[in-house]
Design an enzyme around this catalytic site. Structure first.
Site, PDB file in Angstrom:
ATOM      1  N   ALA A 190       0.805  -1.218   0.000  1.00  0.00           N
ATOM      2  CA  ALA A 190       0.000   0.000   0.000  1.00  0.00           C
ATOM      3  C   ALA A 190       0.837   1.268   0.000  1.00  0.00           C
ATOM      4  O   ALA A 190       0.334   2.345  -0.321  1.00  0.00           O
ATOM      5  CB  ALA A 190      -0.937  -0.005   1.203  1.00  0.00           C
ATOM      6  N   GLY A 222       6.491  -0.448  -3.601  1.00  0.00           N
ATOM      7  CA  GLY A 222       6.597  -1.677  -4.372  1.00  0.00           C
ATOM      8  C   GLY A 222       8.051  -1.976  -4.661  1.00  0.00           C
ATOM      9  O   GLY A 222       8.906  -1.084  -4.619  1.00  0.00           O
ATOM     10  N   ARG A 223       8.333  -3.251  -4.945  1.00  0.00           N
ATOM     11  CA  ARG A 223       9.722  -3.641  -5.188  1.00  0.00           C
ATOM     12  C   ARG A 223       9.790  -4.713  -6.258  1.00  0.00           C
ATOM     13  O   ARG A 223       8.848  -5.510  -6.415  1.00  0.00           O
ATOM     14  CB  ARG A 223      10.357  -4.181  -3.903  1.00  0.00           C
ATOM     15  CG  ARG A 223      10.460  -3.145  -2.791  1.00  0.00           C
ATOM     16  CD  ARG A 223      10.830  -3.785  -1.486  1.00  0.00           C
ATOM     17  NE  ARG A 223       9.929  -4.871  -1.161  1.00  0.00           N
ATOM     18  CZ  ARG A 223      10.257  -5.913  -0.385  1.00  0.00           C
ATOM     19  NH1 ARG A 223      11.469  -5.992   0.113  1.00  0.00           N
ATOM     20  NH2 ARG A 223       9.391  -6.849  -0.121  1.00  0.00           N
ATOM     21  N   HIS A 273      -2.443 -12.669  -3.983  1.00  0.00           N
ATOM     22  CA  HIS A 273      -2.704 -11.875  -2.779  1.00  0.00           C
ATOM     23  C   HIS A 273      -1.451 -11.954  -1.918  1.00  0.00           C
ATOM     24  O   HIS A 273      -0.960 -13.040  -1.613  1.00  0.00           O
ATOM     25  CB  HIS A 273      -3.905 -12.421  -2.014  1.00  0.00           C
ATOM     26  CG  HIS A 273      -4.262 -11.596  -0.819  1.00  0.00           C
ATOM     27  ND1 HIS A 273      -4.770 -12.130   0.326  1.00  0.00           N
ATOM     28  CD2 HIS A 273      -4.171 -10.258  -0.594  1.00  0.00           C
ATOM     29  CE1 HIS A 273      -4.995 -11.173   1.210  1.00  0.00           C
ATOM     30  NE2 HIS A 273      -4.624 -10.033   0.661  1.00  0.00           N
ATOM     31  N   ASP A 274      -0.912 -10.813  -1.528  1.00  0.00           N
ATOM     32  CA  ASP A 274       0.386 -10.805  -0.851  1.00  0.00           C
ATOM     33  C   ASP A 274       0.405 -11.675   0.402  1.00  0.00           C
ATOM     34  O   ASP A 274       1.412 -12.329   0.697  1.00  0.00           O
ATOM     35  CB  ASP A 274       0.850  -9.381  -0.538  1.00  0.00           C
ATOM     36  CG  ASP A 274      -0.187  -8.515   0.161  1.00  0.00           C
ATOM     37  OD1 ASP A 274      -1.207  -9.050   0.635  1.00  0.00           O
ATOM     38  OD2 ASP A 274       0.017  -7.289   0.216  1.00  0.00           O
ATOM     39  N   THR A 275      -0.712 -11.736   1.121  1.00  0.00           N
ATOM     40  CA  THR A 275      -0.727 -12.571   2.321  1.00  0.00           C
ATOM     41  C   THR A 275      -0.687 -14.053   1.969  1.00  0.00           C
ATOM     42  O   THR A 275      -0.118 -14.860   2.700  1.00  0.00           O
ATOM     43  CB  THR A 275      -1.953 -12.268   3.187  1.00  0.00           C
ATOM     44  OG1 THR A 275      -2.040 -10.855   3.404  1.00  0.00           O
ATOM     45  CG2 THR A 275      -1.857 -12.958   4.532  1.00  0.00           C
ATOM     46  N   THR A 280       1.508  -3.374   7.224  1.00  0.00           N
ATOM     47  CA  THR A 280       0.497  -2.326   7.363  1.00  0.00           C
ATOM     48  C   THR A 280      -0.763  -2.909   7.997  1.00  0.00           C
ATOM     49  O   THR A 280      -1.365  -2.321   8.902  1.00  0.00           O
ATOM     50  CB  THR A 280       0.165  -1.708   5.995  1.00  0.00           C
ATOM     51  OG1 THR A 280       1.357  -1.145   5.442  1.00  0.00           O
ATOM     52  CG2 THR A 280      -0.890  -0.628   6.129  1.00  0.00           C
ATOM     53  N   ASN A 324      -8.399 -10.048   9.946  1.00  0.00           N
ATOM     54  CA  ASN A 324      -7.627  -8.838   9.634  1.00  0.00           C
ATOM     55  C   ASN A 324      -7.582  -7.931  10.859  1.00  0.00           C
ATOM     56  O   ASN A 324      -8.616  -7.656  11.470  1.00  0.00           O
ATOM     57  CB  ASN A 324      -8.274  -8.060   8.478  1.00  0.00           C
ATOM     58  CG  ASN A 324      -8.069  -8.731   7.149  1.00  0.00           C
ATOM     59  OD1 ASN A 324      -8.261  -9.924   7.012  1.00  0.00           O
ATOM     60  ND2 ASN A 324      -7.694  -7.965   6.153  1.00  0.00           N
ATOM     61  N   GLY A 330       7.430  -7.681   7.313  1.00  0.00           N
ATOM     62  CA  GLY A 330       8.215  -6.548   7.789  1.00  0.00           C
ATOM     63  C   GLY A 330       8.112  -6.304   9.269  1.00  0.00           C
ATOM     64  O   GLY A 330       9.047  -5.773   9.898  1.00  0.00           O
TER      65      GLY A 330
END
Length: 496
Positions: free
Chosen positions: A11, A14-15, A237-239, A261, A298, A409
């Protein structure tokens, strides 16, 4: 040696990350980093999808410049948000940001057409007004022109994949975040789609995670002077990618916490739970790599800390995240006050320190004044929220959990890791920090047959990354704090 290129978009940034896989371990190298965030237009928040794609092209250019042959490209992002694709094959407008206020009051409109209970029985997804079902409901209610013109909808990572290779599809893990997917049938929930009056043709084919979508488009091959690199639908989905990279070994009854986040805390299941007990606890059944179910909740997460830091930067106080954590450890009183991290007061961007003080004032507690004290209140409260979720998971699973794997992170926030172990009174194992990128690479290698299955992939992750173990202490102090937390959470409105 295989070389896979992972694009991990969050959010705020990005990498592009290169993953070198030698058959036993995965080594990651960051090649490109870029900013991301909402763009406000006429009072609404959007994502700049075209700039994001330009950054992906730049990341690809840098990857090719290394001289390494690229064996795959995979993209993961946050969930729920979507783009519209026209019949001419072009994207229509800009996608709404999930924090856009247009969905603040949309739930009653939706539940007039299909009941809350039916939606949960169909999807098993936690109710949050940012979910795709409510974004589409808002577009219907408001007569949004882009929706009327759309031929297909594409979730953000699948839209970026489409721009790379032309494949129109919805990957399983990202589709499940929409609250429009039925995990019992493995297809879209046509009952909900019909009840809302959405065109069935809007919804693309759903493909499993770890599927090769198509080769890089001819136009991009010519532009970059490269061959037909496979573009892969990983756990987009990143998760889903982060949970795939949990280095769980022989432990039984482990839970995970993907910390960033947002914090996403849950267990991995083979089957969904969409019963009344799961609905009452507001748990979600999202898809995972290996056709698994991520049964989770969440939690607001480090958004609280990020927004506090952003406010202080606006005021000319440039603290690093490490400095804030150290100040909270050394300069702040333990348990001065407690907040509910998922209270609606904390949902939108803005002056987060003022909102934390407001919550404390309105709940009859002392107001934290210094940055150190505000951060300590936020971190302690997050850990107590994790304790609540841990207890709920044990009840819903019908068995005690033994260890929490914390990835992402948030692993770098040692103080929060210590608080979490103390709050749940169980060991916390942290790592990998780069769980999402690691899971992205793992998913690509599974798609190409270089890794046979998820269990093997997790062993490779465990061999590739260091972990840290935190043991619980101070049980009486944290038990007393949890009782206070429960009293505090009886008031206010929670978004989860």
């Amino acid at each position: 040696m295989k070389h896979f290129l992972a694009f991990d978009l969050g959010a705020s940034s990005g990498r592009a990350i290169m993953g070198d896989f030698d058959g036993n371990t995965i080594a990651l190298e960051e090649l490109h980093r870029f900013a991301n965030g909402p763009h406000e237009v006429d009072g609404h928040l959007y994502w700049d999808i075209h700039t994001l794609f330009a950054e992906i092209r730049e990341g690809l250019r840098k990857a090719l410049a290394t001289g390494k042959p690229i064996d795959g490209i995979g993209i993961d992002t946050w969930g729920v948000d979507l783009c519209y694709l026209g019949a001419d094959g072009k994207l229509i407008g800009l996608p709404h940001h999930y924090r856009d206020p247009r969905t603040d009051d949309i739930m009653p409109w939706t539940f007039q057409r299909i009941s809350r209970e039916e939606v949960y029985q169909e999807t098993g997804i936690q109710f949050m007004n940012l979910n795709t079902i409510f974004q589409l409901s808002a577009s219907l209610r408001d007569g949004e022109e882009a929706l009327q013109q759309a031929d297909k909808l594409l979730f953000i990572p699948n839209a970026l994949t489409y721009l790379l290779c032309g494949k129109v599809a919805a990957e399983y893990s990202i589709a499940t975040t929409s609250q429009l997917f039925n995990p019992h049938t493995g297809d879209w929930s046509w009952k909900i789609i019909d009840a809302l009056g959405l065109k069935r043709s809007l919804f693309p084919q759903i493909l499993p995670a770890c599927t090769v979508a198509a080769p890089l488009s001819h136009e991009l091959q010519e532009e970059f002077h490269c061959g037909p690199i496979p573009v892969i639908l990983i756990g987009s989905h990143d998760t889903a990618s982060a949970v795939a990279a949990v280095p769980a070994g022989g432990e039984r009854n482990w839970a995970y916490l993907s910390s960033g986040t947002w914090s996403l805390m849950g267990v991995e299941r083979k089957t969904p739970r969409t019963d009344a007990q799961a609905l009452a606890a507001n748990y979600t059944n999202e898809g995972g790599v290996g056709n698994t179910i991520r049964f989770l909740k969440n939690i607001m997460g480090l958004w609280l800390i990020q927004e506090c830091r952003n406010q202080w930067i606006r005021e000319g106080k440039k603290f690093s995240f490490g400095e804030l954590a150290e100040m909270a450890r050394k300069e702040a009183t333990p348990f001065l006050a407690i907040i509910n991290p998922n209270d609606q007061l904390f949902e939108a961007p803005g002056d987060m320190p003022a909102r934390i003080r407001q919550f404390c004032r309105e709940s009859g507690q002392a107001e934290p004044q210094t940055p150190a004290q505000i951060i300590r209140v936020a971190l302690e409260s997050l850990a107590l929220r994790y304790r609540q979720t841990w207890n709920e998971l044990e009840t819903l699973q019908g068995e005690r959990l033994t260890v929490l794997h914390l990835v992402g992170g948030g692993c770098q926030n040692v103080l929060l890791n210590e608080f979490t172990a103390n709050a749940i009174q169980a060991p916390v194992i942290t790592g990998p920090v780069e769980a999402t990128a690691m899971g992205n690479i793992l998913g690509q290698a599974m798609a190409t047959g270089d890794i046979p299955d998820l269990e093997t992939g997790r062993k490779i992750v465990a061999a590739s990354t260091p972990t840290q173990r935190y043991e619980p202490t101070d049980a009486p102090l944290w038990e007393k704090a949890y009782l206070r937390y429960q009293e505090v959470c009886k008031g206010g409105k929670s978004i989860g």
